[in-house]
Motif scaffolding. Structure first.
Motif, PDB file in Angstrom:
ATOM      1  N   ASN A 118       7.822 -21.829  -1.580  1.00 55.45           N
ATOM      2  CA  ASN A 118       9.039 -21.196  -2.092  1.00 55.45           C
ATOM      3  C   ASN A 118       9.227 -19.843  -1.402  1.00 55.45           C
ATOM      4  OD1 ASN A 118      10.997 -19.847  -3.611  1.00 55.45           O
ATOM      5  ND2 ASN A 118      10.378 -20.853  -5.511  1.00 55.45           N
ATOM      6  N   ASN A 135      11.718 -31.119  -9.703  1.00 53.59           N
ATOM      7  CA  ASN A 135      12.253 -30.474 -10.905  1.00 53.59           C
ATOM      8  C   ASN A 135      13.779 -30.357 -10.912  1.00 53.59           C
ATOM      9  OD1 ASN A 135      10.098 -29.551 -12.932  1.00 53.59           O
ATOM     10  ND2 ASN A 135       9.189 -29.124 -10.929  1.00 53.59           N
ATOM     11  N   SER A 186      25.474 -31.676  -3.552  1.00 52.48           N
ATOM     12  CA  SER A 186      24.780 -30.406  -3.754  1.00 52.48           C
ATOM     13  C   SER A 186      25.546 -29.273  -3.063  1.00 52.48           C
ATOM     14  CB  SER A 186      23.359 -30.518  -3.201  1.00 52.48           C
ATOM     15  OG  SER A 186      22.838 -29.258  -2.899  1.00 52.48           O
ATOM     16  N   PHE A 242      22.704 -31.674 -10.061  1.00 50.99           N
ATOM     17  CA  PHE A 242      24.031 -31.934  -9.491  1.00 50.99           C
ATOM     18  C   PHE A 242      24.659 -33.222 -10.019  1.00 50.99           C
ATOM     19  CE2 PHE A 242      21.914 -29.291  -6.133  1.00 50.99           C
ATOM     20  CZ  PHE A 242      22.594 -28.139  -6.454  1.00 50.99           C
ATOM     21  N   ASP A 286      19.223 -34.236  -3.127  1.00 50.95           N
ATOM     22  CA  ASP A 286      18.753 -32.858  -3.333  1.00 50.95           C
ATOM     23  C   ASP A 286      18.165 -32.685  -4.741  1.00 50.95           C
ATOM     24  OD1 ASP A 286      18.164 -30.307  -2.550  1.00 50.95           O
ATOM     25  OD2 ASP A 286      20.166 -29.493  -2.864  1.00 50.95           O
TER      26      ASP A 286
HETATM   27  C1  6MZ Z   1      16.761 -24.424  -1.739  1.00 50.08           C
HETATM   28  C2  6MZ Z   1      16.031 -25.659  -3.532  1.00 50.08           C
HETATM   29  C3  6MZ Z   1      17.296 -26.309  -3.621  1.00 50.08           C
HETATM   30  O1  6MZ Z   1       9.896 -27.592  -6.427  1.00 50.08           O
HETATM   31  O2  6MZ Z   1       9.981 -27.072  -8.860  1.00 50.08           O
HETATM   32  N1  6MZ Z   1      15.265 -26.150  -4.513  1.00 50.08           N
HETATM   33  N2  6MZ Z   1      15.785 -24.735  -2.588  1.00 50.08           N
HETATM   34  N3  6MZ Z   1      17.986 -25.003  -1.765  1.00 50.08           N
HETATM   35  C4  6MZ Z   1      18.296 -25.933  -2.699  1.00 50.08           C
HETATM   36  N4  6MZ Z   1      19.567 -26.442  -2.726  1.00 50.08           N
HETATM   37  C5  6MZ Z   1      20.459 -26.183  -3.759  1.00 50.08           C
HETATM   38  N5  6MZ Z   1      17.223 -27.190  -4.622  1.00 50.08           N
HETATM   39  C6  6MZ Z   1      15.981 -27.081  -5.168  1.00 50.08           C
HETATM   40  O3  6MZ Z   1      11.955 -28.178  -7.706  1.00 50.08           O
HETATM   41  C7  6MZ Z   1      12.842 -27.104  -7.936  1.00 50.08           C
HETATM   42  C8  6MZ Z   1      12.759 -26.104  -6.814  1.00 50.08           C
HETATM   43  O4  6MZ Z   1      13.221 -26.675  -5.578  1.00 50.08           O
HETATM   44  C9  6MZ Z   1      13.873 -25.694  -4.776  1.00 50.08           C
HETATM   45  C10 6MZ Z   1      13.856 -24.390  -5.574  1.00 50.08           C
HETATM   46  O5  6MZ Z   1      12.764 -23.615  -5.168  1.00 50.08           O
HETATM   47  C11 6MZ Z   1      13.673 -24.898  -7.016  1.00 50.08           C
HETATM   48  O6  6MZ Z   1      13.062 -23.934  -7.856  1.00 50.08           O
HETATM   49  P1  6MZ Z   1      10.354 -28.048  -7.752  1.00 50.08           P
HETATM   50  O7  6MZ Z   1       9.919 -29.445  -8.097  1.00 50.08           O
END
Ligand code: 6MZ
Length: 344
Positions: A138, A23, A252, A287, A282
């Motif tokens: 999460n 996402n 990122s 980004f 990431d």
């Molecule tokens: C920590 C991150 C992240 O899972 O809904 N996510 N968690 N650090 C990061 N670096 C900046 N980037 C993304 O994708 C979105 C979710 O991935 C995690 C967060 O929980 C975010 O809501 P999905 O596909």
């Protein structure tokens, strides 16, 4: 001899992506295709383009809300996954480990149907890119919700063992803690899943130590691990001893403000001490990047040479959660490309 520019070299190189959140990887085109309103897309663009000084890690987490709103049905999740795979393929990524958090939308989608939609898109992929799935826990979720998600993950891992390869710990690093969730990761490991944990995205020496002691297969980011970057010697020495591969996401880290600049990025310490790492996007949507640009920035700002880029790619294959046979094929592809395109 015709020397390719860094851009051409990085674009044409067959690349390995090990750290991409589904996402966070949605392009504006995909958001629009999924029916996001013009206002939401405009706000997404505005947030994407806010200079790093005007943004912090918490602001970045707000942006995921736009993607989650757009992927609230299994059909949308399927389409989003297909588009993300195609976009990585267009960037000459030959191996993609996509990660995502199982998500329920009450009355519309269960965590299980969410993951099934992602898996179906991976199964239906016809492009020449090998895709594997890592499912995320999460850290913001309650331990009960995470336990339920683990049950779904284990059930679907049994059903799709060659697609679902690993489990990840992610989410806002200001919230939750690894210690409460450790048992889930132990269970996942016992059930054959590989493990990768986001680590040290904010200063938290105690948690970094717990994560390293767990000895995951890989860790993500680690901007606050080295003592010169706010970490502590004990953890740095432990990492040096364990040599756990680190998934590095340059842009990122800069945009979310966990690292000051590309030139001063903590990865310099990994390079200096010959520690294993991979380069990744990431969240290429959030980004506003792609893997070719990440490699280009490594060449430009970290003074890495083209030969080293090839070595990083080959090492990334070894760090991946693919099977040995798949790794061999990927290494062959890399070698073939070097043979036809490089004379060093
Ligand atoms: C920590 C991150 C992240 O899972 O809904 N996510 N968690 N650090 C990061 N670096 C900046 N980037 C993304 O994708 C979105 C979710 O991935 C995690 C967060 O929980 C975010 O809501 P999905 O596909």
């Amino acid at each position: 001899m015709n020397i390719p520019s860094n851009r051409d070299f990085c674009k044409s190189l067959p690349k390995i992506e090990l750290h991409a959140h589904l996402n966070g990887s949605l392009s504006e085109k995909t958001l629009t295709e999924l029916g996001s309103s013009p206002d939401d897309v405009a706000e997404y663009q505005r947030l994407q383009r806010t200079p790093p000084e005007g943004r912090n890690l918490s602001d970045c987490f707000k942006i995921f809300g736009f993607a989650h709103k757009a992927t609230a049905t299994p059909e949308a999740v399927y389409l989003a996954t297909k588009n993300v795979i195609r976009e990585f393929y267009d960037d000459n990524v030959i191996y993609l480990e996509l990660r995502t958090t199982p998500r329920e939308e009450v009355g519309i989608m269960t965590a299980e149907s969410y993951v099934e939609a992602v898996v179906k898109a991976i199964q239906d992929n016809t492009y020449d890119i090998l895709v594997k799935l890592i499912l995320s826990i999460n850290r913001q979720h309650s331990p009960e919700l995470s336990k339920n998600n683990l049950d779904v993950i284990l059930k679907l891992k049994e059903k799709y063992p060659n697609i679902i390869r690993g489990i990840d710990l992610s989410g806002d690093p200001h919230k939750g803690n690894f210690e409460d969730l450790k048992i889930l990761f132990e269970t996942a490991r016992k059930n054959g899943l590989r493990t990768t944990l986001h680590c040290g995205e904010v200063k938290n020496d105690e948690e970094v130590s717990q994560i390293l002691e767990f000895r995951p297969d890989r860790i993500g980011h680690a901007p606050f691990l080295h003592p010169n970057y706010g970490g502590c010697s004990k953890n740095w020495n432990l990492l040096r001893m364990l040599k756990i591969p680190t998934e590095i996401c340059l842009t990122s880290n800069i945009i979310s403000g966990t690292t000051k600049s590309y030139e001063l990025h903590h990865i310099k310490e990994w390079i200096k001490h010959d520690l294993p790492f991979s380069l990744n996007t990431d969240d290429k949507g959030v980004f506003h990047t792609d893997l070719s640009q990440e490699f280009e920035r490594a060449l430009k700002y970290l003074h890495i040479k083209n030969e080293q880029i090839l070595e990083i790619s080959s090492n990334s294959v070894n760090h991946s959660f693919a099977t040995q046979e798949e790794k061999n094929k990927l290494q062959e592809k890399l070698k073939e490309w070097v043979y036809t395109n490089c004379n060093f």
